[in-house]
Motif scaffolding. Structure first.
Motif, PDB file in Angstrom:
ATOM      1  N   PHE A 157       0.840  -1.190   0.000  1.00 43.30           N
ATOM      2  CA  PHE A 157       0.000   0.000   0.000  1.00 43.30           C
ATOM      3  C   PHE A 157       0.877   1.242   0.000  1.00 43.30           C
TER       4      PHE A 157
ATOM      5  N   TYR B  81       5.918   3.489  -0.462  1.00 41.47           N
ATOM      6  CA  TYR B  81       5.266   2.197  -0.655  1.00 41.47           C
ATOM      7  C   TYR B  81       5.745   1.266   0.439  1.00 41.47           C
TER       8      TYR B  81
ATOM      9  N   GLU C 179       0.897  -2.935   6.265  1.00 40.38           N
ATOM     10  CA  GLU C 179       0.554  -1.869   7.199  1.00 40.38           C
ATOM     11  C   GLU C 179       1.378  -1.980   8.480  1.00 40.38           C
TER      12      GLU C 179
ATOM     13  N   SER D  59      -3.421   6.594   3.838  1.00 37.48           N
ATOM     14  CA  SER D  59      -2.923   5.269   3.493  1.00 37.48           C
ATOM     15  C   SER D  59      -3.893   4.706   2.465  1.00 37.48           C
TER      16      SER D  59
ATOM     17  N   ASP E 278      -4.574   1.840  -0.934  1.00 40.79           N
ATOM     18  CA  ASP E 278      -4.168   0.639  -1.654  1.00 40.79           C
ATOM     19  C   ASP E 278      -3.967   0.985  -3.111  1.00 40.79           C
ATOM     20  N   LYS E 279      -2.864   0.521  -3.670  1.00 41.36           N
ATOM     21  CA  LYS E 279      -2.621   0.735  -5.102  1.00 41.36           C
ATOM     22  C   LYS E 279      -3.454  -0.283  -5.860  1.00 41.36           C
TER      23      LYS E 279
END
Length: 98
Positions: free
Chosen positions: A2, A55, A59, A90, A92-93
């Motif tokens: 993430f 990146y 977490e 934060s 998520d890609k």
């Protein structure tokens, strides 16, 4: 993986000091366990606004960094230069094209 995005606004007179300080810490941050990528961006119009993009594998890696002495030292120094409250996300890609 993430992505952590942090927006920081600096007092204009502190920008060069921040940039010099970041230069001394960027590799330590990048080398922290779980950090896979680190970039610093500067807004084109509001040149006192900067963003970090990092990146992280998990977490828990970011949390370990945020609880580390490295982060505590970097953040304590950096926040002295702010002229506004920082913001952080934060995310998520989902898609990446090259």
């Amino acid at each position: 993986m993430f992505v952590r995005i942090v927006k920081m606004s600096f007092e204009p007179s502190n920008i060069e000091t921040f940039l010099a300080y970041f230069e001394t810490k960027k590799q330590l941050i990048r080398d922290f366990d779980g950090c896979e990528f680190l970039e610093l961006y500067r807004d084109k119009k509001n040149t006192n606004i900067f963003f970090t993009y990092s990146y992280w594998k998990a977490e828990s890696d970011l949390e370990a960094y945020r609880n580390s002495e490295l982060f505590k030292t970097v953040w304590a120094t950096t926040k002295q230069f702010f002229n506004d409250k920082p913001e952080a996300w934060s995310v998520d890609k989902l898609v990446s094209l090259k």
